[in-house]
Design a protein around this motif. Sequence first.
Motif, PDB file in Angstrom:
ATOM      1  N   PRO A  85      61.774 -32.182 101.194  1.00 39.31           N
ATOM      2  CA  PRO A  85      62.431 -33.321 100.543  1.00 39.31           C
ATOM      3  C   PRO A  85      61.518 -34.151  99.641  1.00 39.31           C
ATOM      4  O   PRO A  85      62.003 -34.818  98.729  1.00 39.31           O
ATOM      5  N   THR A  86      60.211 -34.152  99.893  1.00 38.90           N
ATOM      6  CA  THR A  86      59.314 -34.967  99.075  1.00 38.90           C
ATOM      7  C   THR A  86      58.688 -34.113  97.981  1.00 38.90           C
ATOM      8  O   THR A  86      58.601 -32.893  98.092  1.00 38.90           O
ATOM      9  N   GLN A  87      58.218 -34.761  96.936  1.00 38.50           N
ATOM     10  CA  GLN A  87      57.786 -34.038  95.745  1.00 38.50           C
ATOM     11  C   GLN A  87      56.290 -34.219  95.477  1.00 38.50           C
ATOM     12  O   GLN A  87      55.698 -35.255  95.805  1.00 38.50           O
ATOM     13  N   GLY A  88      55.693 -33.175  94.880  1.00 35.75           N
ATOM     14  CA  GLY A  88      54.273 -33.218  94.544  1.00 35.75           C
ATOM     15  C   GLY A  88      54.010 -34.225  93.440  1.00 35.75           C
ATOM     16  O   GLY A  88      54.726 -34.272  92.446  1.00 35.75           O
ATOM     17  N   ASP A  89      52.952 -35.024  93.622  1.00 33.67           N
ATOM     18  CA  ASP A  89      52.719 -36.118  92.679  1.00 33.67           C
ATOM     19  C   ASP A  89      51.374 -36.060  91.974  1.00 33.67           C
ATOM     20  O   ASP A  89      51.121 -36.858  91.075  1.00 33.67           O
ATOM     21  N   LYS A  90      50.492 -35.131  92.356  1.00 29.38           N
ATOM     22  CA  LYS A  90      49.187 -35.042  91.698  1.00 29.38           C
ATOM     23  C   LYS A  90      48.857 -33.598  91.368  1.00 29.38           C
ATOM     24  O   LYS A  90      49.085 -32.698  92.187  1.00 29.38           O
ATOM     25  N   VAL A  91      48.315 -33.353  90.180  1.00 25.94           N
ATOM     26  CA  VAL A  91      47.842 -32.032  89.790  1.00 25.94           C
ATOM     27  C   VAL A  91      46.347 -32.138  89.522  1.00 25.94           C
ATOM     28  O   VAL A  91      45.890 -33.090  88.872  1.00 25.94           O
ATOM     29  N   ILE A  92      45.587 -31.191  90.062  1.00 27.15           N
ATOM     30  CA  ILE A  92      44.133 -31.257  90.063  1.00 27.15           C
ATOM     31  C   ILE A  92      43.558 -29.931  89.593  1.00 27.15           C
ATOM     32  O   ILE A  92      44.036 -28.855  89.968  1.00 27.15           O
ATOM     33  N   ASN A  93      42.539 -29.993  88.756  1.00 27.53           N
ATOM     34  CA  ASN A  93      41.719 -28.833  88.416  1.00 27.53           C
ATOM     35  C   ASN A  93      40.410 -29.011  89.166  1.00 27.53           C
ATOM     36  O   ASN A  93      39.580 -29.850  88.805  1.00 27.53           O
ATOM     37  N   ASN A  94      40.220 -28.258  90.246  1.00 22.15           N
ATOM     38  CA  ASN A  94      39.018 -28.442  91.072  1.00 22.15           C
ATOM     39  C   ASN A  94      37.887 -27.485  90.691  1.00 22.15           C
ATOM     40  O   ASN A  94      36.900 -27.370  91.418  1.00 22.15           O
ATOM     41  N   GLY A  95      38.041 -26.832  89.551  1.00 21.77           N
ATOM     42  CA  GLY A  95      37.007 -25.920  89.094  1.00 21.77           C
ATOM     43  C   GLY A  95      37.175 -24.498  89.580  1.00 21.77           C
ATOM     44  O   GLY A  95      36.610 -23.575  88.995  1.00 21.77           O
ATOM     45  N   HIS A  96      37.964 -24.306  90.632  1.00 28.88           N
ATOM     46  CA  HIS A  96      38.269 -22.974  91.157  1.00 28.88           C
ATOM     47  C   HIS A  96      39.715 -22.592  90.925  1.00 28.88           C
ATOM     48  O   HIS A  96      40.043 -21.410  90.836  1.00 28.88           O
ATOM     49  N   THR A  97      40.597 -23.594  90.877  1.00 32.05           N
ATOM     50  CA  THR A  97      42.024 -23.359  90.711  1.00 32.05           C
ATOM     51  C   THR A  97      42.673 -24.639  90.229  1.00 32.05           C
ATOM     52  O   THR A  97      42.018 -25.682  90.103  1.00 32.05           O
ATOM     53  N   VAL A  98      43.958 -24.550  89.964  1.00 35.25           N
ATOM     54  CA  VAL A  98      44.797 -25.727  89.729  1.00 35.25           C
ATOM     55  C   VAL A  98      45.706 -25.869  90.939  1.00 35.25           C
ATOM     56  O   VAL A  98      46.308 -24.888  91.386  1.00 35.25           O
ATOM     57  N   GLN A  99      45.780 -27.076  91.491  1.00 36.24           N
ATOM     58  CA  GLN A  99      46.619 -27.283  92.658  1.00 36.24           C
ATOM     59  C   GLN A  99      47.445 -28.543  92.492  1.00 36.24           C
ATOM     60  O   GLN A  99      47.098 -29.456  91.744  1.00 36.24           O
ATOM     61  N   ALA A 161      61.016 -15.069  81.720  1.00 31.36           N
ATOM     62  CA  ALA A 161      61.428 -16.373  81.211  1.00 31.36           C
ATOM     63  C   ALA A 161      60.493 -17.461  81.729  1.00 31.36           C
ATOM     64  O   ALA A 161      59.836 -17.310  82.769  1.00 31.36           O
ATOM     65  N   ALA A 162      60.425 -18.572  81.013  1.00 30.10           N
ATOM     66  CA  ALA A 162      59.613 -19.709  81.435  1.00 30.10           C
ATOM     67  C   ALA A 162      60.119 -20.230  82.781  1.00 30.10           C
ATOM     68  O   ALA A 162      61.317 -20.201  83.077  1.00 30.10           O
ATOM     69  N   ASN A 163      59.183 -20.691  83.593  1.00 33.98           N
ATOM     70  CA  ASN A 163      59.512 -21.231  84.907  1.00 33.98           C
ATOM     71  C   ASN A 163      59.669 -22.747  84.787  1.00 33.98           C
ATOM     72  O   ASN A 163      58.677 -23.469  84.648  1.00 33.98           O
ATOM     73  N   GLU A 164      60.901 -23.215  84.861  1.00 31.61           N
ATOM     74  CA  GLU A 164      61.157 -24.641  84.684  1.00 31.61           C
ATOM     75  C   GLU A 164      60.589 -25.472  85.834  1.00 31.61           C
ATOM     76  O   GLU A 164      60.201 -26.630  85.645  1.00 31.61           O
ATOM     77  N   GLY A 165      60.532 -24.887  87.031  1.00 31.62           N
ATOM     78  CA  GLY A 165      59.991 -25.613  88.177  1.00 31.62           C
ATOM     79  C   GLY A 165      58.523 -25.962  88.020  1.00 31.62           C
ATOM     80  O   GLY A 165      58.049 -26.980  88.533  1.00 31.62           O
ATOM     81  N   LEU A 166      57.777 -25.094  87.313  1.00 35.98           N
ATOM     82  CA  LEU A 166      56.356 -25.335  87.077  1.00 35.98           C
ATOM     83  C   LEU A 166      56.087 -26.370  85.995  1.00 35.98           C
ATOM     84  O   LEU A 166      55.024 -26.992  85.974  1.00 35.98           O
ATOM     85  N   GLN A 167      57.035 -26.537  85.097  1.00 30.90           N
ATOM     86  CA  GLN A 167      56.749 -27.239  83.857  1.00 30.90           C
ATOM     87  C   GLN A 167      56.255 -28.680  84.030  1.00 30.90           C
ATOM     88  O   GLN A 167      55.390 -29.128  83.266  1.00 30.90           O
ATOM     89  N   PRO A 168      56.752 -29.458  85.019  1.00 29.90           N
ATOM     90  CA  PRO A 168      56.200 -30.810  85.179  1.00 29.90           C
ATOM     91  C   PRO A 168      54.684 -30.823  85.384  1.00 29.90           C
ATOM     92  O   PRO A 168      53.992 -31.693  84.840  1.00 29.90           O
ATOM     93  N   ALA A 169      54.166 -29.859  86.144  1.00 27.27           N
ATOM     94  CA  ALA A 169      52.712 -29.774  86.328  1.00 27.27           C
ATOM     95  C   ALA A 169      52.031 -29.239  85.079  1.00 27.27           C
ATOM     96  O   ALA A 169      50.951 -29.706  84.691  1.00 27.27           O
ATOM     97  N   ASP A 184      53.979 -37.490  85.790  1.00 21.84           N
ATOM     98  CA  ASP A 184      55.058 -38.350  85.310  1.00 21.84           C
ATOM     99  C   ASP A 184      56.385 -37.942  85.939  1.00 21.84           C
ATOM    100  O   ASP A 184      57.221 -38.788  86.263  1.00 21.84           O
ATOM    101  N   VAL A 185      56.569 -36.638  86.083  1.00 17.94           N
ATOM    102  CA  VAL A 185      57.760 -36.090  86.736  1.00 17.94           C
ATOM    103  C   VAL A 185      57.291 -35.326  87.966  1.00 17.94           C
ATOM    104  O   VAL A 185      56.682 -34.263  87.837  1.00 17.94           O
ATOM    105  N   PRO A 186      57.495 -35.852  89.177  1.00 15.18           N
ATOM    106  CA  PRO A 186      57.054 -35.148  90.379  1.00 15.18           C
ATOM    107  C   PRO A 186      57.646 -33.750  90.457  1.00 15.18           C
ATOM    108  O   PRO A 186      58.732 -33.481  89.929  1.00 15.18           O
ATOM    109  N   ILE A 187      56.929 -32.858  91.118  1.00 16.44           N
ATOM    110  CA  ILE A 187      57.335 -31.457  91.155  1.00 16.44           C
ATOM    111  C   ILE A 187      58.017 -31.132  92.476  1.00 16.44           C
ATOM    112  O   ILE A 187      57.575 -31.556  93.553  1.00 16.44           O
ATOM    113  N   ASP A 188      59.119 -30.414  92.400  1.00 16.25           N
ATOM    114  CA  ASP A 188      59.930 -30.034  93.546  1.00 16.25           C
ATOM    115  C   ASP A 188      59.566 -28.607  93.945  1.00 16.25           C
ATOM    116  O   ASP A 188      59.839 -27.661  93.208  1.00 16.25           O
TER     117      ASP A 188
END
Length: 256
Positions: A85-99, A161-169, A184-188
Motif C-alpha cells: 500500500p505504501t509507495q517508494g519515495d527515494k531513488v539512490i545511485n549508490n555506485g553499484h546500482t540504482v535503488q 514497450a516502455a515500463n510506465e511503472g518505472l518511469q517516476p524513478a 516527485d511522483v512516488p513509485i508503486d
Amino acid sequence: MLKKPTAVISSLTMPWVALLEGMAFSPEAFSEDRERWSYSGKRGPAYWATLDDDFASCGQGKNQSPINLTQLLDGELPEIELHYPTQGDKVINNGHTVQVNFPSGNILRMEGQAFELKQFHFHSPSENTINGQSFPLEAHFVHADKRGNLAVVGVMFEQGAANEGLQPAWNQLPLHAGGQETLDVPIDATKLMPSSLEYYRFNGSLTTPPCTEGVRWLVLKEPVSISKEQVEAFQRAIPFDNNRPVQPVNARVIVQ
C-alpha cells in the motif's frame, strides 16, 4: 492486494545484514563501500572473498547467488501474497546500482510469515538466468522479517514497450554515484509486477558482498517489459555491467 499462485520454502534463519544490499545509505557508508569492492578488476567478483574477512562466504559458500535456473523440479508451490500500500519515495545511485527505498508497510506473506519490503534495485544484464537466458535488466525486491531473515523477489525485464511503472524513478534517475532524489511522483511497486506471480524457488545468498547465505529467492517466471531507451538510461547511471556471474548450484534444488 496481489494474490496469485507461486514455490516450496524451507525455514531458514540468518542474522540481520546491516546493509541489505545497500539498503542503508550515508555518505560515509557509500565512500567506504565503493572502495571495498567493485564489479571489475582486482576488486571484482573473482576477488571479493579476498578483500575482507567478512566477505569469506563469497568464495567459500555453497549456496551462492545468482544461479542459472535449470533442471527444475515440479512441486506444489504455496501462494505468495503482496500487500504494497505504501509507495517508494527515494531513488539512490549508490555506485553499484540504482535503488528505490520504501517506507514501512509493504508486506510479502508466505507460509504464514511476513516480510517487509525495504527497497528494490537493479542489475544489468540480469544476474540470474533462466535455462541459460539472460535478460537486459533484473530487479531485486528485498524483504526482511522482524528477525532479519531475507526474502528476495526477482523480476526479469525483457525489451519491448516502455515500463510506465518505472518511469517516476527514471524521470529523476541520479546519473552519478552518490546521487539521491526524493521522488516527485512516488513509485508503486505493484506496477512493476507481472500479471502472474508464479515463481522459481531456491535457497541462495546476497549477490553482493558479504554474500551472506540463507536468503529465500523467488524469481518470477513471467518477465515484464522495458524499452530500449529505459535500459540505456539505467546504463548511463551505472556505466558498467553490475551483475555477479552465475554461481554453482551444487546440491540445491530449484522448484517451480
